[in-house]
Design a protein around this motif. Structure first.
Motif, PDB file in Angstrom:
ATOM      1  N   ASP A 281       0.865  -1.184   0.000  1.00 55.58           N
ATOM      2  CA  ASP A 281       0.000   0.000   0.000  1.00 55.58           C
ATOM      3  C   ASP A 281       0.898   1.228   0.000  1.00 55.58           C
ATOM      4  O   ASP A 281       2.022   1.180   0.480  1.00 55.58           O
ATOM      5  CB  ASP A 281      -0.924   0.011   1.232  1.00 55.58           C
ATOM      6  CG  ASP A 281      -2.152   0.880   1.028  1.00 55.58           C
ATOM      7  OD1 ASP A 281      -3.257   0.328   0.878  1.00 55.58           O
ATOM      8  OD2 ASP A 281      -2.013   2.129   1.000  1.00 55.58           O
TER       9      ASP A 281
ATOM     10  N   SER B   6     -12.036   1.810   4.153  1.00 58.22           N
ATOM     11  CA  SER B   6     -12.177   0.738   5.141  1.00 58.22           C
ATOM     12  C   SER B   6     -12.104   1.269   6.570  1.00 58.22           C
ATOM     13  O   SER B   6     -12.445   0.567   7.512  1.00 58.22           O
ATOM     14  CB  SER B   6     -11.108  -0.332   4.912  1.00 58.22           C
ATOM     15  OG  SER B   6     -11.257  -0.850   3.607  1.00 58.22           O
TER      16      SER B   6
ATOM     17  N   VAL C  11     -21.433  -1.032   9.222  1.00 59.98           N
ATOM     18  CA  VAL C  11     -22.605  -1.912   9.205  1.00 59.98           C
ATOM     19  C   VAL C  11     -22.264  -3.198   8.446  1.00 59.98           C
ATOM     20  O   VAL C  11     -21.749  -3.146   7.333  1.00 59.98           O
ATOM     21  CB  VAL C  11     -23.803  -1.219   8.502  1.00 59.98           C
ATOM     22  CG1 VAL C  11     -24.987  -2.168   8.392  1.00 59.98           C
ATOM     23  CG2 VAL C  11     -24.196   0.047   9.250  1.00 59.98           C
TER      24      VAL C  11
ATOM     25  N   ASP D 148       4.220   2.254  -4.525  1.00 60.91           N
ATOM     26  CA  ASP D 148       3.167   2.669  -5.454  1.00 60.91           C
ATOM     27  C   ASP D 148       2.765   1.484  -6.334  1.00 60.91           C
ATOM     28  O   ASP D 148       3.597   0.942  -7.074  1.00 60.91           O
ATOM     29  CB  ASP D 148       3.705   3.831  -6.315  1.00 60.91           C
ATOM     30  CG  ASP D 148       2.623   4.435  -7.184  1.00 60.91           C
ATOM     31  OD1 ASP D 148       1.502   3.875  -7.237  1.00 60.91           O
ATOM     32  OD2 ASP D 148       2.899   5.471  -7.813  1.00 60.91           O
ATOM     33  N   ALA D 149       1.500   1.120  -6.263  1.00 60.98           N
ATOM     34  CA  ALA D 149       1.008  -0.009  -7.070  1.00 60.98           C
ATOM     35  C   ALA D 149       1.172   0.266  -8.560  1.00 60.98           C
ATOM     36  O   ALA D 149       1.264  -0.673  -9.367  1.00 60.98           O
ATOM     37  CB  ALA D 149      -0.462  -0.256  -6.750  1.00 60.98           C
TER      38      ALA D 149
ATOM     39  N   ALA E  48     -18.444  -1.159  -3.544  1.00 59.01           N
ATOM     40  CA  ALA E  48     -19.513  -0.169  -3.365  1.00 59.01           C
ATOM     41  C   ALA E  48     -19.778   0.122  -1.888  1.00 59.01           C
ATOM     42  O   ALA E  48     -18.841   0.306  -1.119  1.00 59.01           O
ATOM     43  CB  ALA E  48     -20.772  -0.632  -4.094  1.00 59.01           C
TER      44      ALA E  48
ATOM     45  N   ALA F 257     -18.479  -4.874   5.040  1.00 64.03           N
ATOM     46  CA  ALA F 257     -19.156  -6.121   5.408  1.00 64.03           C
ATOM     47  C   ALA F 257     -18.622  -7.309   4.610  1.00 64.03           C
ATOM     48  O   ALA F 257     -18.366  -8.386   5.153  1.00 64.03           O
ATOM     49  CB  ALA F 257     -20.660  -5.968   5.161  1.00 64.03           C
TER      50      ALA F 257
HETATM   51  C1  LIG Z   1     -19.244   7.145   3.959  1.00 60.22           C
HETATM   52  C2  LIG Z   1     -19.129   5.652   3.707  1.00 60.22           C
HETATM   53  C3  LIG Z   1     -19.900   4.769   4.457  1.00 60.22           C
HETATM   54  C4  LIG Z   1     -19.826   3.392   4.227  1.00 60.22           C
HETATM   55  N1  LIG Z   1     -20.521   2.526   5.029  1.00 60.22           N
HETATM   56  C5  LIG Z   1     -20.371   1.186   4.887  1.00 60.22           C
HETATM   57  C6  LIG Z   1     -20.980   0.278   5.784  1.00 60.22           C
HETATM   58  O1  LIG Z   1     -21.635   0.665   6.736  1.00 60.22           O
HETATM   59  N2  LIG Z   1     -20.820  -1.059   5.585  1.00 60.22           N
HETATM   60  C7  LIG Z   1     -20.065  -1.524   4.546  1.00 60.22           C
HETATM   61  O2  LIG Z   1     -19.983  -2.729   4.398  1.00 60.22           O
HETATM   62  N3  LIG Z   1     -19.434  -0.685   3.697  1.00 60.22           N
HETATM   63  C8  LIG Z   1     -19.561   0.655   3.841  1.00 60.22           C
HETATM   64  N4  LIG Z   1     -18.918   1.517   3.003  1.00 60.22           N
HETATM   65  C9  LIG Z   1     -18.149   0.973   1.873  1.00 60.22           C
HETATM   66  C10 LIG Z   1     -16.809   0.396   2.304  1.00 60.22           C
HETATM   67  O3  LIG Z   1     -16.161   1.300   3.160  1.00 60.22           O
HETATM   68  C11 LIG Z   1     -15.943   0.135   1.059  1.00 60.22           C
HETATM   69  O4  LIG Z   1     -16.661  -0.629   0.119  1.00 60.22           O
HETATM   70  C12 LIG Z   1     -14.702  -0.678   1.438  1.00 60.22           C
HETATM   71  O5  LIG Z   1     -14.038  -0.102   2.528  1.00 60.22           O
HETATM   72  C13 LIG Z   1     -13.773  -0.769   0.242  1.00 60.22           C
HETATM   73  O6  LIG Z   1     -12.623  -1.451   0.682  1.00 60.22           O
HETATM   74  P1  LIG Z   1     -11.360  -1.573  -0.240  1.00 60.22           P
HETATM   75  O7  LIG Z   1     -10.354  -2.355   0.492  1.00 60.22           O
HETATM   76  O8  LIG Z   1     -11.787  -2.037  -1.587  1.00 60.22           O
HETATM   77  O9  LIG Z   1     -10.882  -0.039  -0.472  1.00 60.22           O
HETATM   78  P2  LIG Z   1     -10.058   0.947   0.490  1.00 60.22           P
HETATM   79  O10 LIG Z   1     -10.358   0.728   1.914  1.00 60.22           O
HETATM   80  O11 LIG Z   1     -10.288   2.313  -0.051  1.00 60.22           O
HETATM   81  O12 LIG Z   1      -8.562   0.500   0.250  1.00 60.22           O
HETATM   82  C14 LIG Z   1      -7.869   0.731  -0.958  1.00 60.22           C
HETATM   83  C15 LIG Z   1      -6.400   0.819  -0.607  1.00 60.22           C
HETATM   84  O13 LIG Z   1      -5.658   1.007  -1.823  1.00 60.22           O
HETATM   85  C16 LIG Z   1      -4.559   1.875  -1.520  1.00 60.22           C
HETATM   86  N5  LIG Z   1      -4.048   2.491  -2.733  1.00 60.22           N
HETATM   87  C17 LIG Z   1      -4.706   3.289  -3.605  1.00 60.22           C
HETATM   88  N6  LIG Z   1      -3.893   3.653  -4.618  1.00 60.22           N
HETATM   89  C18 LIG Z   1      -2.692   3.073  -4.385  1.00 60.22           C
HETATM   90  C19 LIG Z   1      -1.459   3.065  -5.088  1.00 60.22           C
HETATM   91  N7  LIG Z   1      -1.266   3.713  -6.238  1.00 60.22           N
HETATM   92  N8  LIG Z   1      -0.438   2.336  -4.574  1.00 60.22           N
HETATM   93  C20 LIG Z   1      -0.598   1.652  -3.410  1.00 60.22           C
HETATM   94  N9  LIG Z   1      -1.740   1.629  -2.705  1.00 60.22           N
HETATM   95  C21 LIG Z   1      -2.775   2.338  -3.185  1.00 60.22           C
HETATM   96  C22 LIG Z   1      -5.162   2.900  -0.555  1.00 60.22           C
HETATM   97  O14 LIG Z   1      -4.155   3.555   0.177  1.00 60.22           O
HETATM   98  C23 LIG Z   1      -6.075   2.004   0.297  1.00 60.22           C
HETATM   99  O15 LIG Z   1      -5.418   1.559   1.469  1.00 60.22           O
HETATM  100  C24 LIG Z   1     -18.963   2.897   3.207  1.00 60.22           C
HETATM  101  C25 LIG Z   1     -18.170   3.790   2.482  1.00 60.22           C
HETATM  102  C26 LIG Z   1     -18.234   5.155   2.733  1.00 60.22           C
HETATM  103  C27 LIG Z   1     -17.348   6.090   1.960  1.00 60.22           C
END
Ligand SMILES: Cc1cc2nc3c(=O)[nH]c(=O)nc-3n(C[C@H](O)[C@H](O)[C@H](O)COP(=O)(O)OP(=O)(O)OC[C@H]3O[C@@H](n4cnc5c(N)ncnc54)[C@H](O)[C@@H]3O)c2cc1C
Length: 422
Positions: free
Chosen positions: A33, A42, A48, A221-222, A377, A382
């Motif tokens: 990351d 996250s 929820v 950087d990915a 999304a 969850a």
């Molecule tokens: C306001 C809000 C409320 C929400 N409520 C809920 C809920 O109640 N329940 C639920 O289930 N979901 C909820 N969600 C959705 C949930 O948060 C996301 O779907 C989930 O966290 C996505 O996880 P992820 O690991 O795909 O992305 P992220 O957590 O965004 O992780 C992506 C990672 O990629 C890294 N990254 C990006 N670009 C690069 C790069 N070039 N090089 C290296 N690393 C990089 C980032 O630093 C990050 O750590 C909510 C979202 C929001 C915004």
């Protein structure tokens, strides 16, 4: 050059969960990351963990509603003029998927994954010593009594999947949440889901578990990823690393890496804000409450009551705009006695969202060794542990616990003329 079996790009809940499930299958995994694990969506979500039958964010087909959203008059969705200009095909596809056929496809595809969501989280939380964050609270949803459609649809799916669901009278609601004021709203209780008091705490605990079990976490950087002859390599802070398998779990940034490779995913970053507030003296909230019509969630957390907003479709990296949070806060004060803010300013993040609201889980059609795990999304917190398991089963050649077809990258392949598929 260091060599591992799998490089996972992105240390959010999706990447960390995939890394843990691959590690459990004997793979040496490096998690990369650009910053510390669990700092983006996250960390900032409403915590929820909903059960099957819940329907996704939807876009109204009414020109009046769309106009109000474009003018920033409604708190449930702000669609900026930039969003209208750059995401018109996405908005059309998202609106089509909001119709009952699309919602039905969504619920069917996700049902087995959602049914596994709580169990997969609790298994990781037990191993990571993170059970203290989890609460069997279920979820209360408040629907505008004039807009019965969403509640009817959910009641229908809850019946099909046998998910707990009950309409609450005002007396029953008062027994559950004595300080909630839901006059004129239809209250529905989903008892089977859970919630957490710190999504960031949970995600970081899972990252620690991964490291304790021998996994490597590094920064880098990915976008430095290169691949040739089935070998992939990235530049990490402790030098270059190579692997035969790479998982893209970059959340809202996934397209930054994949578009140059030829995969033009219609991935939108649906921005959202959160702010922690104190409860007014004597008031308390025991479980997350989602106001569906106005798009916000109130969720009791370690830092206070977390208010999360609905969707804002604006450039992903543009500065925060105060309006949507101000609207959500005013609306939230109508249903719950909130006190002063705990945070100096709202947090801003983004939900990685494809038009059908389903994630992409599975192999890259034209690049051997490249796998996808993104686009979760508004249910990614969850679902992360369950989709991580699904992906790991596919990579390991095991029978997947859920049908992966609805999550295939190929559903977007119409625009990928440049790529030659395996
Ligand atoms: C306001 C809000 C409320 C929400 N409520 C809920 C809920 O109640 N329940 C639920 O289930 N979901 C909820 N969600 C959705 C949930 O948060 C996301 O779907 C989930 O966290 C996505 O996880 P992820 O690991 O795909 O992305 P992220 O957590 O965004 O992780 C992506 C990672 O990629 C890294 N990254 C990006 N670009 C690069 C790069 N070039 N090089 C290296 N690393 C990089 C980032 O630093 C990050 O750590 C909510 C979202 C929001 C915004």
């Amino acid at each position: 050059m260091r060599s591992v079996d799998v490089i996972v790009l992105g240390a959010g809940i999706a990447g960390i969960s995939a890394a843990l499930h691959l590690q459990a299958r004997g793979r040496q995994v490096l998690l990369l990351d650009r910053g510390p694990a669990g700092e983006e969506a996250s960390r900032g979500n409403a915590g929820v963990i909903a059960r099957d039958g819940c329907i996704p964010h939807r876009l109204s087909a009414s020109p009046m509603v769309l106009g109000a959203q474009a003018l920033g008059l409604r708190s449930d969705a702000h669609v900026s003029w930039w969003g209208m200009r750059h995401h018109l095909p996405w908005l059309r596809a998202f609106r089509d998927a909001s119709a009952s056929v699309g919602v039905s496809r969504y619920v069917r595809a996700l049902a087995p994954v959602q049914a596994a969501a709580v169990g997969e989280h609790l298994a990781l939380a037990r191993a990571a010593n993170a059970l203290r964050f989890f609460r069997p609270t279920g979820l209360v949803k408040l629907h505008d009594a004039r807009d019965a459609e969403a509640a009817e649809l959910e009641a229908h799916f809850a019946r099909i999947y046998g998910t707990g669901y009950s309409e609450l009278s005002s007396v029953e609601l008062a027994r559950l949440e004595p300080h909630l004021v839901a006059r004129g709203l239809r209250a529905v209780y989903w008892p089977d889901g859970q919630s957490v008091s710190s999504p960031g705490g949970v995600t970081k605990a899972y990252a620690r578990l991964f490291r304790e079990r021998g996994g490597i976490i590094d920064t880098g950087d990915a976008l430095s990823l290169t691949g040739a002859h089935g070998v992939w390599s990235v530049r990490a802070s402790r030098g270059a690393v190579e692997a035969g398998t790479v998982v893209v779990a970059l959340g809202s940034w996934s397209a930054d890496l994949l578009t140059p490779l030829g995969y033009a995913f219609p991935l939108a970053a649906l921005r959202g804000y959160h702010l922690h507030l104190r409860a007014a003296a004597g008031a308390s909230l025991s479980r997350p409450v989602a106001d569906v019509a106005r798009g916000f969630v109130l969720s009791p957390m370690e830092r206070g009551i977390r208010l999360t907003t609905g969707v804002e479709l604006a450039p992903r990296d543009a500065p925060a705009r105060p309006r949507q949070m101000a609207q959500a806060l005013a609306a939230a004060r109508e249903i719950f006695p909130l006190g002063s803010p705990v945070d100096a300013a709202p947090w801003l993040g983004a939900r990685p969202c494809l038009p059908d609201s389903l994630p992409v889980i599975g192999p890259a059609p034209a690049h051997p060794g490249l796998w996808f795990c993104f686009g979760h999304a508004d249910t990614g917190f969850a679902l992360g542990p369950a989709t991580g398991r699904l992906l790991a089963e596919m990579i390991a050649g095991e029978t997947p616990f859920a049908d992966p077809d609805p999550f295939s990258a190929r559903r977007f392949a119409a625009g990928w003329e440049m790529l030659r598929f395996a």
